[in-house]
Design an enzyme around this catalytic site. Structure first.
Site, short mmCIF file in Angstrom:
data_model
loop_
_atom_site.label_atom_id
_atom_site.label_comp_id
_atom_site.label_asym_id
_atom_site.label_seq_id
_atom_site.Cartn_x
_atom_site.Cartn_y
_atom_site.Cartn_z
N GLN A 180 40.08 31.65 32.63
CA GLN A 180 39.53 32.23 33.87
C GLN A 180 38.06 32.60 33.73
OE1 GLN A 180 43.10 35.06 34.28
NE2 GLN A 180 42.42 34.81 36.40
N CYS A 238 45.92 37.37 41.68
CA CYS A 238 45.21 36.76 40.55
C CYS A 238 43.72 36.95 40.77
CB CYS A 238 45.54 35.27 40.49
SG CYS A 238 44.70 34.39 39.15
N LEU A 239 43.00 37.31 39.70
CA LEU A 239 41.55 37.49 39.81
C LEU A 239 40.86 36.18 40.22
CD1 LEU A 239 40.92 39.76 36.70
CD2 LEU A 239 40.56 40.41 39.09
N GLU A 246 50.04 34.71 33.08
CA GLU A 246 48.87 34.35 32.24
C GLU A 246 49.13 33.08 31.43
OE1 GLU A 246 46.26 35.70 33.06
OE2 GLU A 246 47.04 37.52 34.02
C1 QAP Z 1 48.18 38.76 36.91
O1 QAP Z 1 46.50 39.79 38.12
C2 QAP Z 1 49.43 39.42 37.40
O2 QAP Z 1 43.23 39.52 44.57
C3 QAP Z 1 47.00 39.69 36.84
O3 QAP Z 1 41.10 41.08 45.00
C4 QAP Z 1 49.70 39.51 38.76
O4 QAP Z 1 45.05 41.35 37.51
C5 QAP Z 1 50.34 39.91 36.51
C6 QAP Z 1 43.17 41.31 41.40
C7 QAP Z 1 50.88 40.11 39.18
C8 QAP Z 1 51.50 40.50 36.95
C9 QAP Z 1 51.76 40.61 38.30
C10 QAP Z 1 43.54 40.44 42.38
C11 QAP Z 1 42.08 42.12 41.61
C12 QAP Z 1 43.86 41.39 40.10
C13 QAP Z 1 42.86 40.37 43.60
C14 QAP Z 1 45.46 40.64 38.39
C15 QAP Z 1 41.75 41.19 43.79
C16 QAP Z 1 41.37 42.05 42.81
C17 QAP Z 1 44.88 40.58 39.73
CO CO Z 2 45.83 34.86 37.29
#
Ligand code: QAP
Ligand code: CO
Length: 172
Positions: free
Chosen positions: A50, A95-96, A138
């Site tokens: 990423q 997801c970032l 991930e």
């Molecule tokens: C992955 O996701 C994840 O849309 C990590 O505007 C997701 O950190 C693991 C994020 C769900 C377990 C469950 C997303 C931040 C962060 C956005 C993240 C945003 C700002 C996502």
């Molecule tokens: Co992701």
């Protein structure tokens, strides 16, 4: 080290990541920079791909029951391999690399992985709950896959429409 997060539909997110064989200072610097980038972006998980490093590295910082993240809870997972998976669970993932979009995704409820830490020591981890979901999310990145690729056809269409609209509005 300055890192920027690649966002969909950047094709570089589709690369298959490679194993780490040398656990040197440059890997430690990348891990530290990834942690800084993840915290600044309010993320709970980040894969090296990423930030444009196609290497089998992911980091996680799962919030506590109050939703707070603690530096002590940072996990650094290198060269992970799933050795056991069981059950089924659904969670609204984000997801970032797909900012602003969240959708339900089906995952295994528990996974056991073998991995290496930043010094190359081999470890085993039994994961449940959000940790298990985050590891699976991930690890998909390491294969070049995003969570939106697991959506049904109808939900994927909904995503494409909403995401394109959001991109347009950002570029006014
Ligand atoms: C992955 O996701 C994840 O849309 C990590 O505007 C997701 O950190 C693991 C994020 C769900 C377990 C469950 C997303 C931040 C962060 C956005 C993240 C945003 C700002 C996502
Ligand atoms: Co992701």
């Amino acid at each position: 080290m300055n890192l920027t997060i690649l966002t969909y539909p950047d094709k570089r997110l589709k690369q298959v990541s490679k194993n780490i064989t040398v656990f040197n200072e440059s890997i430690h610097k990348l891990l530290d920079a990834m942690n800084k980038t993840m915290l600044e972006s309010n993320g709970i998980g980040l894969a090296a791909i990423q930030v444009n490093h196609p290497l089998n590295i992911l980091i996680l910082n799962i919030p506590d029951s109050e939703g707070e993240q603690h530096p002590d809870n940072l996990m650094e997972i290198i060269n992970p391999v799933v050795i056991k998976k069981e059950g089924q669970t659904t969670y609204q993932e984000g997801c970032l690399s797909v900012p602003g979009f969240y959708e339900d995704v089906e995952r295994f409820e528990t996974v056991t992985i073998n991995y290496q830490d930043r010094y190359g020591n081999t470890k085993t981890l039994d994961a449940t709950g959000l940790l298990s979901i985050a590891i699976q999310h991930e690890m998909d990145h390491l294969k070049g896959n995003l969570f939106i690729e697991k959506l049904s056809y109808a939900r994927r269409k909904k995503f494409e429409k909403e995401y394109k609209k959001a991109l347009k509005e950002k570029n006014i």
